[in-house]
Design an enzyme around this catalytic site. Structure first.
Site, PDB file in Angstrom:
ATOM      1  N   ASP A  94      20.769  32.929  42.598  1.00 34.64           N
ATOM      2  CA  ASP A  94      20.559  34.135  43.392  1.00 34.64           C
ATOM      3  C   ASP A  94      20.267  33.762  44.850  1.00 34.64           C
ATOM      4  O   ASP A  94      21.080  33.103  45.475  1.00 34.64           O
ATOM      5  CB  ASP A  94      19.433  34.958  42.739  1.00 34.64           C
ATOM      6  CG  ASP A  94      19.258  36.342  43.320  1.00 34.64           C
ATOM      7  OD1 ASP A  94      19.986  37.254  42.908  1.00 34.64           O
ATOM      8  OD2 ASP A  94      18.370  36.504  44.189  1.00 34.64           O
ATOM      9  N   ARG A  95      19.129  34.154  45.408  1.00 32.58           N
ATOM     10  CA  ARG A  95      18.831  33.809  46.800  1.00 32.58           C
ATOM     11  C   ARG A  95      18.850  32.300  46.996  1.00 32.58           C
ATOM     12  O   ARG A  95      19.351  31.794  48.010  1.00 32.58           O
ATOM     13  CB  ARG A  95      17.457  34.351  47.222  1.00 32.58           C
ATOM     14  CG  ARG A  95      17.230  35.825  46.993  1.00 32.58           C
ATOM     15  CD  ARG A  95      18.288  36.695  47.614  1.00 32.58           C
ATOM     16  NE  ARG A  95      18.267  36.633  49.081  1.00 32.58           N
ATOM     17  CZ  ARG A  95      19.203  37.196  49.849  1.00 32.58           C
ATOM     18  NH1 ARG A  95      20.233  37.816  49.320  1.00 32.58           N
ATOM     19  NH2 ARG A  95      19.098  37.123  51.168  1.00 32.58           N
ATOM     20  N   HIS A 155      21.487  38.220  34.336  1.00 29.09           N
ATOM     21  CA  HIS A 155      21.321  37.595  35.645  1.00 29.09           C
ATOM     22  C   HIS A 155      20.307  36.464  35.611  1.00 29.09           C
ATOM     23  O   HIS A 155      20.474  35.449  36.297  1.00 29.09           O
ATOM     24  CB  HIS A 155      20.889  38.658  36.654  1.00 29.09           C
ATOM     25  CG  HIS A 155      20.661  38.131  38.029  1.00 29.09           C
ATOM     26  ND1 HIS A 155      21.664  37.598  38.808  1.00 29.09           N
ATOM     27  CD2 HIS A 155      19.519  38.058  38.781  1.00 29.09           C
ATOM     28  CE1 HIS A 155      21.164  37.220  39.979  1.00 29.09           C
ATOM     29  NE2 HIS A 155      19.868  37.494  39.981  1.00 29.09           N
ATOM     30  N   HIS A 199      19.848  47.474  46.996  1.00 30.66           N
ATOM     31  CA  HIS A 199      18.729  46.810  47.665  1.00 30.66           C
ATOM     32  C   HIS A 199      19.211  45.973  48.849  1.00 30.66           C
ATOM     33  O   HIS A 199      18.461  45.769  49.814  1.00 30.66           O
ATOM     34  CB  HIS A 199      17.972  45.929  46.670  1.00 30.66           C
ATOM     35  CG  HIS A 199      18.797  44.845  46.043  1.00 30.66           C
ATOM     36  ND1 HIS A 199      19.900  45.105  45.275  1.00 30.66           N
ATOM     37  CD2 HIS A 199      18.675  43.482  46.089  1.00 30.66           C
ATOM     38  CE1 HIS A 199      20.437  43.966  44.866  1.00 30.66           C
ATOM     39  NE2 HIS A 199      19.724  42.981  45.349  1.00 30.66           N
ATOM     40  N   TYR A 209      16.432  38.975  53.170  1.00 29.69           N
ATOM     41  CA  TYR A 209      17.596  39.821  52.916  1.00 29.69           C
ATOM     42  C   TYR A 209      18.220  40.330  54.221  1.00 29.69           C
ATOM     43  O   TYR A 209      19.452  40.434  54.332  1.00 29.69           O
ATOM     44  CB  TYR A 209      17.212  40.997  52.021  1.00 29.69           C
ATOM     45  CG  TYR A 209      17.294  40.679  50.551  1.00 29.69           C
ATOM     46  CD1 TYR A 209      18.440  40.990  49.829  1.00 29.69           C
ATOM     47  CD2 TYR A 209      16.243  40.066  49.886  1.00 29.69           C
ATOM     48  CE1 TYR A 209      18.534  40.699  48.477  1.00 29.69           C
ATOM     49  CE2 TYR A 209      16.321  39.765  48.542  1.00 29.69           C
ATOM     50  CZ  TYR A 209      17.469  40.083  47.828  1.00 29.69           C
ATOM     51  OH  TYR A 209      17.555  39.785  46.491  1.00 29.69           O
TER      52      TYR A 209
END
Length: 292
Positions: A107-108, A272, A152, A212
């Protein structure tokens, strides 16, 4: 109660720009750095890290702005750019005596790992990516009603003020909604783990939003510059992800192959949070990567 990865030491090490990162370090052998995703901490790697520690030195940091790592105030886009966060990881590994290492991100953390692969090809021996496409491609494939799954991303891309206020006022509901919606096996995150993630995220709202927001600005600029220059990942790359391409109408393997000529692309039936939901599968994928 503070949850830890059993058998690992927990240290603080220098990143870039005077920032310190918290990290769990364990095992012996060639180094592997594991980067967590949103809305989690390094604890998400607990199962995989223990499995890898028998043959590797495993380093699991909290990214800047997350968990127990420093959370610098965002005074400009570079503070939470993936370029800066990748520099953190390289500095942290060097502080442990590792000038070359394998890097796997979720992910990030996968976006940070991708940027590290482009910016520091001499440092990374192997690159593993879990459940993302590069930032530039992510924005290109998010369109139409199916893109609502990424609401988001658009919320936290807004100018400073409103996103931070909205999220801080309902932090548990906001962050918890992703733990609920993105997991196919909620039991993979038992209550003490879930509480750890929610508490850590609630304490890091400004830095998470800044992370983000960078992905809607400076990170796109960096990716575009590399794409325009024809830059590619020089090391072996393994990508494991859900079949987002089928859901959003693109071929994920083709997207990744444009960046990674030496690519092993795998689809998973896990949700996920695959490192927690399917640790044996993810450990096997990492081991296979390290043999290439």
């Amino acid at each position: 109660m503070t949850l830890t990865i059993p058998g690992f030491d927990h240290v603080r090490l220098p990143g870039a720009d005077g920032v310190e990162l918290a990290a769990a370090v364990g095992g012996h052998g060639s180094p592997v750095v594991l980067l967590h995703g949103f809305p989690q901490t390094h604890l998400m790697w607990r199962h995989v890290a223990e499995r890898l520690a028998g043959e590797h030195t495993v380093i699991c940091p909290d990214l800047r702005g997350y968990g127990a790592s420093d959370k610098p105030v965002s005074t400009g886009p570079e503070v939470y750019s993936k370029r800066t966060m990748a520099a953190d990881v390289v500095a942290l590994a060097a502080a442990l005596g590792h000038e070359r290492f394998a890097l796997v991100g979720h992910d990030r953390g996968a976006l940070v790992a991708f940027r590290a692969g482009l910016d520091h090809p001499e440092v990374l021996s192997h690159l593993g990516i879990l459940d993302v496409v590069p930032t530039l491609d992510m924005w290109n494939v998010l369109h139409g009603v199916p893109a609502a799954v990424g609401y988001h991303l658009f919320l936290m891309a807004q100018p400073p003020g409103l996103p931070e206020t909205m999220i801080a006022n309902s932090a548990d509901a906001f962050f918890g909604s992703f733990l609920d919606a993105w997991a196919r096996d909620p039991a993979a995150m038992p209550e003490p783990v879930r509480s750890t993630y929610l508490r850590a995220s609630a304490e890091a709202v400004p830095s998470i939003v800044a992370d983000y927001r960078a992905s809607a600005g400076i990170d796109v600029t960096h990716d575009q510059a590399d794409q325009d220059a024809g830059s590619q990942l020089a090391m072996p790359v393994t990508v494991v992800q859900q079949d987002w391409g089928a859901r959003l109408g693109y071929d994920a393997a083709t997207v990744w192959r444009a960046w990674a000529p030496d690519l092993d692309h795998r689809l998973t039936g896990a949700g996920h949070f695959m490192a927690e939901e399917a640790p044996d599968e993810i450990t096997e994928a990492i081991r296979d990567l390290l043999l290439r």
